[in-house]
Enzyme design. Structure first.
Site, PDB file in Angstrom:
ATOM      1  N   LYS A  92      30.871  32.979  41.219  1.00  0.00           N
ATOM      2  CA  LYS A  92      30.171  34.182  40.731  1.00  0.00           C
ATOM      3  C   LYS A  92      30.452  34.377  39.246  1.00  0.00           C
ATOM      4  CE  LYS A  92      32.240  38.347  41.365  1.00  0.00           C
ATOM      5  NZ  LYS A  92      32.390  39.076  40.089  1.00  0.00           N
ATOM      6  N   ASN A  93      31.736  34.266  38.867  1.00  0.00           N
ATOM      7  CA  ASN A  93      32.105  34.590  37.490  1.00  0.00           C
ATOM      8  C   ASN A  93      31.651  33.522  36.488  1.00  0.00           C
ATOM      9  OD1 ASN A  93      33.189  36.928  38.399  1.00  0.00           O
ATOM     10  ND2 ASN A  93      35.341  36.375  38.039  1.00  0.00           N
TER      11      ASN A  93
ATOM     12  N   CYS B 109      36.995  51.826  36.847  1.00  0.00           N
ATOM     13  CA  CYS B 109      36.683  51.284  38.170  1.00  0.00           C
ATOM     14  C   CYS B 109      37.952  51.273  39.010  1.00  0.00           C
ATOM     15  CB  CYS B 109      36.067  49.896  38.070  1.00  0.00           C
ATOM     16  SG  CYS B 109      37.249  48.625  37.682  1.00  0.00           S
TER      17      CYS B 109
ATOM     18  N   ARG C 208      39.640  49.517  32.349  1.00  0.00           N
ATOM     19  CA  ARG C 208      38.808  48.387  31.937  1.00  0.00           C
ATOM     20  C   ARG C 208      37.854  48.698  30.778  1.00  0.00           C
ATOM     21  NH1 ARG C 208      36.872  44.966  37.120  1.00  0.00           N
ATOM     22  NH2 ARG C 208      36.662  43.337  35.566  1.00  0.00           N
TER      23      ARG C 208
ATOM     24  N   ASP D 175      42.690  37.799  40.272  1.00  0.00           N
ATOM     25  CA  ASP D 175      41.708  37.868  41.363  1.00  0.00           C
ATOM     26  C   ASP D 175      42.242  37.261  42.665  1.00  0.00           C
ATOM     27  OD1 ASP D 175      39.927  39.178  39.772  1.00  0.00           O
ATOM     28  OD2 ASP D 175      38.596  37.478  39.430  1.00  0.00           O
TER      29      ASP D 175
ATOM     30  N   ARG E 218      29.806  41.466  47.237  1.00  0.00           N
ATOM     31  CA  ARG E 218      29.579  41.257  45.806  1.00  0.00           C
ATOM     32  C   ARG E 218      30.063  39.874  45.379  1.00  0.00           C
ATOM     33  NH1 ARG E 218      32.613  44.872  42.332  1.00  0.00           N
ATOM     34  NH2 ARG E 218      31.776  43.305  40.955  1.00  0.00           N
TER      35      ARG E 218
END
Ligand code: UD1
Length: 419
Positions: A22-23, A116, A121, A304, A396
């Site tokens: 995804k990233n 968030c 952030r 992560d 997500r």
């Protein structure tokens, strides 16, 4: 809203295919805004965040075609240089259109992401870098408004290695006048992937993957055909799953060189990890050793995977200290794991985890993307039934997670949550 229901205690074994990252996919798709013509990107995962970036690119005026894991993007006619609050609040990475829009169109209006679940952030480093390149940037009504006829190459020092910040400014610098040096740049594999794609588009970039990236601006970029790298966080999650369930999992399609620190750390817990054709094999042991771990920018242990590692340590044999240095508030999963019987104490940015024999199933709530993965892992080894709610977080960033675990032998299913 969906729930994931797990009856724990199954040993996992078999093959799992890792999806595209995804990233890596998000910045690569944003980079299409710099080009004319149809770009073709392969290995794009089917995730909610990918749907969000598609919506965003379409709202800007791009055309998109999707065929399985291949996505084509054409940005010939950009007519709306904006990322609205509605989109940015669902995905902070929407900020990735800021650099490309200013570079290509001379202007952009992008909502500030705000806080968030894992911390404040801020995006101050993105903004400062654009100002260093001569852009006028104002904050108005919650939006970043940036303008520049043509950005000017500059030497930019990031006070902190920021992943999307490095990506944003690397993209912007491709069409700037002159040379840009990004110092203390982030070194994540996703940045190298983006640089490779930009080079394929005609950009002049060297040093991606080190802490100094040099970009010599060019007048225009053309379309490209490229692939995104495999998701190292998804691969790491399955490695940890093998350790927690004492399973035997062949993790296929991953890139072990992106996982070196993770593999070294997991080996010291006792997981046997070997290279196999097309990936790696992870063999969990009966006894797991507790290890200490500190998250750091790449090549350090990724933040992560912190939640998943912490979940693992709740059932390891001893005391583990987990230190989070990247985000200030990334322990939201701890309270939920404690509902499953975990013994954890938080002291500032450290979690002190005392391994116990068994977690017990419980209803728990996902609070952010990676935290949800940690709860699913916990559910896989807990005694009895675990219900994870608010799984939209996991959708997500993990493709078909329950199907992948189910194919490995887990008793896991998704149900519609009744109101
Ligand atoms: C990216 C990843 C995310 C990962 C994170 C850290 C994407 C789409 N997301 O997020 O999954 O958890 O890297 O590896 O790739 N910071 C500032 N000012 C800024 C920018 C960042 O102070 O302008 C701080 C952040 O608050 C944080 C640290 O820098 O403490 C690193 O954040 P950053 O690398 O920017 O994270 P993201 O790029 O948002």
């Amino acid at each position: 809203m969906d729930k994931i229901i797990i009856n724990g205690g199954k040993k996992l074994s078999g093959d799992v295919q890792i999806s595209g990252a995804k990233n890596a996919a998000l910045p690569v798709m944003a980079a299409a805004l710099l080009t004319m013509g149809w770009n073709t990107f392969h290995n794009i995962p089917d995730l909610v965040d990918i749907k969000t970036i598609k919506k965003l690119l379409i709202s800007i005026g791009a055309k998109i075609e999707t065929n399985g894991t291949t996505i084509r993007v054409n940005a010939d006619h950009i007519n709306h240089c904006e990322a609205s609050y509605d989109l940015v609040k669902t995905m902070r990475a929407s900020i990735l259109v800021l650099g490309p829009l200013v570079a290509r169109m001379g202007q952009a209006r992008v909502s500030l992401p705000g806080g968030c679940a894992i911390g404040a952030r801020p995006v101050n480093l993105h903004i400062k870098a654009l100002r260093d390149m001569g852009a006028e940037v104002d904050i108005k009504e919650g939006y970043i408004e940036a303008r520049s006829k043509r950005l000017k190459g500059s030497t930019i020092y990031f006070d902190m290695p920021t992943v999307t910040g490095t990506e944003n400014i690397m993209m912007a610098a491709c069409l700037a006048e002159g040379t840009t040096l990004l110092e203390n740049a982030a070194k994540e594999p996703e940045i190298v992937n983006l640089a490779d794609v930009l080079i394929g588009m005609g950009a002049k970039i060297s040093g991606a993957g080190t802490d100094v990236i040099r970009i010599d601006g060019v007048k225009k970029l053309s379309s490209v055909e490229a692939s995104v790298i495999p998701d190292r966080i998804e691969a790491g999650t399955f490695l940890i799953a093998a350790g927690m369930t004492r399973g035997d999992i062949r993790i296929l399609g991953c890139n072990p060189s992106h996982l070196e620190t993770v593999i070294t750390k997991l080996r010291s817990t006792g997981i046997e990890i070997t290279s196999i054709d097309g990936g790696i094999r992870a063999l969990g042991r009966k006894k797991t050793k507790s290890v200490d771990m500190k998250t750091q920018p790449y090549p350090g242990f990724p933040t992560d995977l912190q939640a998943q590692m912490l979940s693992f340590m709740t059932i390891a044999g001893g005391l583990s200290v987990i230190t989070e240095t990247v985000f200030e508030n990334r322990f939201m999963h701890v309270g939920e794991l404690m509902r499953m019987g975990a013994d954890i104490m938080i002291e500032g940015n450290r979690a002190i985890v005392k391994g116990i024999d068994h977690l017990r199933g419980a209803p728990v709530m996902a609070t952010d993307l990676r935290a949800s993965a940690s709860l699913i892992l916990a559910g896989l080894v807990a005694e009895g039934r675990t219900e994870v709610s608010r799984v939209y977080h996991i959708d997500r960033g993990y493709e078909d997670i329950e199907k992948k675990f189910s194919a490995l032998g887990a008793d896991i299913r998704r149900v519609r949550e009744t109101k």
